[in-house]
Design an enzyme around this catalytic site. Structure first.
Site, PDB file in Angstrom:
ATOM      1  N   LYS A 122      46.335  39.585  46.339  1.00  0.00           N
ATOM      2  CA  LYS A 122      46.040  38.146  46.447  1.00  0.00           C
ATOM      3  C   LYS A 122      44.567  37.924  46.794  1.00  0.00           C
ATOM      4  O   LYS A 122      43.934  36.992  46.287  1.00  0.00           O
ATOM      5  CB  LYS A 122      46.933  37.510  47.507  1.00  0.00           C
ATOM      6  CG  LYS A 122      46.708  35.998  47.706  1.00  0.00           C
ATOM      7  CD  LYS A 122      46.960  35.203  46.426  1.00  0.00           C
ATOM      8  CE  LYS A 122      46.636  33.712  46.592  1.00  0.00           C
ATOM      9  NZ  LYS A 122      47.582  33.007  47.477  1.00  0.00           N
TER      10      LYS A 122
ATOM     11  N   LYS B  87      39.466  29.842  54.183  1.00  0.00           N
ATOM     12  CA  LYS B  87      40.169  30.820  55.022  1.00  0.00           C
ATOM     13  C   LYS B  87      40.455  32.103  54.243  1.00  0.00           C
ATOM     14  O   LYS B  87      40.232  33.217  54.738  1.00  0.00           O
ATOM     15  CB  LYS B  87      41.465  30.189  55.540  1.00  0.00           C
ATOM     16  CG  LYS B  87      42.321  31.086  56.425  1.00  0.00           C
ATOM     17  CD  LYS B  87      43.428  31.808  55.656  1.00  0.00           C
ATOM     18  CE  LYS B  87      44.435  30.847  55.075  1.00  0.00           C
ATOM     19  NZ  LYS B  87      45.535  31.571  54.354  1.00  0.00           N
TER      20      LYS B  87
ATOM     21  N   THR C 259      49.329  33.481  52.492  1.00  0.00           N
ATOM     22  CA  THR C 259      48.150  34.280  52.173  1.00  0.00           C
ATOM     23  C   THR C 259      47.453  34.637  53.486  1.00  0.00           C
ATOM     24  O   THR C 259      46.885  33.766  54.157  1.00  0.00           O
ATOM     25  CB  THR C 259      47.186  33.516  51.260  1.00  0.00           C
ATOM     26  OG1 THR C 259      47.831  33.255  50.014  1.00  0.00           O
ATOM     27  CG2 THR C 259      45.927  34.336  51.001  1.00  0.00           C
TER      28      THR C 259
END
Length: 296
Positions: free
Chosen positions: A168, A236, A93
């Site tokens: 995502k 993150k 990701t």
């Protein structure tokens, strides 16, 4: 097809095992070589000395690493061993911009890069039931689909390079809202003196339920938060969402609130716990309210 795997963390290890069960795993590489050697001994795959060596031995290489910089470093490291027609499937990701940069670095070599981030947690990785969102060309997607199908139950081409990562990011906003709601609801239920196990059982079948409520509210009941999706990793991801939203001139309240809460958890030493540890903050809020002054 001979498939290599790079990145044997909590998710990657299970995904590599899924490829092994399907008979497709040819080799592995990990920054910590002990993990690669252990999986090689378990599966009979090779433990490559380098990403380039793994690329030379494979038709496709799957990446599952932690951060944008890691993806670009691995892409550069495997490039010397890449041959025309190699597929690089990045299940990390990272930002859509990083996906496009990685694709641009490999394109002159005739290597097809697809961004293929996944959702479904450690459970989905273990059971090969991940949702996989893909960015890339339709032609490369068709070549990659059989590999991705060994790891996921739903594999969807979302658009050109970067579209998988943009999807995502959308998912991570949904996850932030879901874990916020689950933690807040469970803290409220606890404050009301409800039997928490029965709350999970009953409401898990109701209209307000979510994957996070069903699968992570039990952590809140037990007061134990084994890492399924670590706080610092979701932090993150949400910073990626923040940066992408800022390009539209927008600040997203759920993202901003969750980042504040994750910062507090990390500062308190809970960054490697599952995101369901957000319950710690919600529960403390109710405890502080109960201890505060009351007006007559």
């Amino acid at each position: 097809m001979k498939v290599g795997f790079i990145g044997l963390g909590a998710m990657g290890l299970h995904m590599a095992r899924s490829l092994h069960r399907a008979g497709w795993l040819a080799g592995v590489w990990n920054r910590s070589p002990d993990k690669a050697r252990a999986l090689a001994a378990e599966t009979g795959a090779i433990a490559a000395d380098s990403p380039a060596a793994l690329a030379r031995a494979c038709d496709a290489v799957v990446l599952c690493v932690s951060a944008d910089r890691d993806v670009l470093e691995v892409v550069d490291a495997l490039a010397p061993g890449a041959r025309r027609g190699l597929l690089v499937l990045d299940c990390s990701t990272v930002s859509a911009a990083t996906a496009r940069e990685a694709a641009a670095r490999l394109a002159p070599l005739g290597v097809e890069f697809l961004d293929c981030p996944v959702s479904g947690g450690v459970e989905g990785a273990r059971d090969a039931k991940l949702t996989i969102m893909v960015g890339g060309t339709p032609e490369a997607f068709e070549l990659a689909r059989p590999v991705l199908a060994k790891m996921g139950k739903a594999v969807t081409l979302m658009g050109p390079t970067g579209a998988g990562q943009a999807t995502k990011a959308t998912n991570q906003i949904l996850c932030a809202g879901a874990i916020q709601a689950a933690a807040e609801a469970m803290a409220f239920a606890k404050a009301e003196g409800l039997p928490l196990e029965r709350v999970v059982e009953a409401l898990g079948q109701g209209a307000g339920s979510s994957w996070y409520f069903v699968n992570r509210a039990p952590n809140m009941v037990r007061g134990a938060y084994p890492p399924g999706f670590r706080v610092r990793l979701h932090e993150k991801d949400l910073k990626i969402c923040r940066t992408m939203a800022e390009r539209h001139g927008v600040h997203l309240p759920i993202v901003e609130m969750t980042l504040v809460h994750f910062e507090r958890l990390i500062a308190a030493g809970h960054g490697d716990e599952d995101v369901s540890s957000l319950f710690r903050l919600k529960d403390a809020m109710f405890e502080a309210g109960a201890a505060g002054p009351r007006s007559g």
